[in-house]
Design a protein around this motif. Structure first.
Motif, PDB file in Angstrom:
ATOM      1  N   GLU A 206       0.829  -1.207   0.000  1.00  0.00           N
ATOM      2  CA  GLU A 206       0.000   0.000   0.000  1.00  0.00           C
ATOM      3  C   GLU A 206       0.866   1.262   0.000  1.00  0.00           C
ATOM      4  O   GLU A 206       0.600   2.213  -0.749  1.00  0.00           O
ATOM      5  CB  GLU A 206      -0.928   0.006   1.218  1.00  0.00           C
ATOM      6  N   ARG A 241      -9.980  -6.274   1.447  1.00  0.00           N
ATOM      7  CA  ARG A 241      -8.511  -6.236   1.479  1.00  0.00           C
ATOM      8  C   ARG A 241      -7.926  -7.251   0.505  1.00  0.00           C
ATOM      9  O   ARG A 241      -6.918  -6.974  -0.163  1.00  0.00           O
ATOM     10  CB  ARG A 241      -8.010  -6.496   2.898  1.00  0.00           C
ATOM     11  N   ARG A 244      -8.192  -5.858  -2.969  1.00  0.00           N
ATOM     12  CA  ARG A 244      -7.219  -4.780  -3.138  1.00  0.00           C
ATOM     13  C   ARG A 244      -5.823  -5.349  -3.381  1.00  0.00           C
ATOM     14  O   ARG A 244      -5.095  -4.894  -4.275  1.00  0.00           O
ATOM     15  CB  ARG A 244      -7.237  -3.890  -1.891  1.00  0.00           C
TER      16      ARG A 244
END
Length: 250
Positions: A206, A241, A244
């Protein structure tokens, strides 16, 4: 007696984490019959029944049981058990309640040092309470305290878990370079120790993506997915998540 009750309660906790609450409560019923009037055994039963309710999303039913466990454990002189109950009271209440119960538990540890290993988990849980409330600076302070405690105790795995919380909060604060550096250090340390750190790698992916390092983000996401796609709890419980990470890994 408490040992037999603890065995049943431990099995009940595992069933609760697996979502089998009916079987878990049945084991606590059995443990309760064994506990009789023993305050420590009764505290264990109250605590683990409370955990079952909490895992089922029934916080209003869990809270009085944790309060009962706190009272009974102190009566029995079972200090670590008492702090465990206080830490659950901090989890199921409001943010103000979490602050109050954490302070109460830390003060109790000051009087009963044998419960000292609970300091870091208490600070970690309070940190997440602050994080969930959007109070990231307050969360970071508690997480950093927890890291210091884990470092002083030499617990490598627990250090990684504590550092993950710091990394996640630094990212929430927009302190991306700091978060990236700490994530890289923590991931490298895990490799050197022959351990896995998929959540740290998730954060590293991230941070790298937000900093424009898409190739680095892809590499970190793929490393994280190699572990987390095999974790059924993560796959079933964290679909956003997971999606992602898969996007970052392309």
């Amino acid at each position: 007696m408490a040992d037999s009750v603890s065995d049943l309660a431990g099995r009940a906790r595992k069933l609760g984490l697996a979502g089998d609450f009916v079987s878990g409560h049945a084991l606590i019923d059995q443990a309760g019959r064994l506990a009789g009037d023993d305050p420590e055994a009764r505290a264990i039963c109250a605590l683990e029944r409370g955990r079952l309710h909490n895992s089922a999303g029934e916080r209003e039913r869990a809270q009085p049981l944790f309060g009962e466990a706190w009272r009974l454990a102190r009566q029995a002189g079972a200090h670590a058990l008492a702090v465990d109950a206080a830490h659950m009271l901090a989890i199921v209440g409001t943010l103000d309640g979490a602050v109050e119960w954490t302070a109460t538990a830390l003060a109790y540890i000051g009087e009963h040092p044998e419960a000292g290993p609970w300091r870091a988990p208490l600070l970690n849980n309070l940190g997440w309470s602050y994080f969930d409330a959007g109070r990231f600076a307050d969360a970071l302070a508690r997480f950093e305290q927890a890291v210091d405690l884990r470092r002083s105790s030499g617990e490598k795995r627990e250090q990684r878990i504590a550092r993950y919380a710091v990394i996640r909060t630094l990212r929430a604060l927009g302190r991306l370079e700091e978060a990236r550096r700490l994530a890289e250090e923590t991931a490298a340390a895990a490799v050197a120790e022959g351990a896995q750190a998929p959540y740290v790698l998730e954060e590293l992916a991230e941070c790298r993506a937000l900093l424009g390092d898409l190739d680095g983000a892809r590499d970190s996401a793929r490393q994280s997915l190699a572990v987390l796609e095999q974790d059924q709890a993560f796959v079933g419980g964290e679909p956003v998540r997971l999606a992602r990470l898969r996007r970052l890994a392309r």
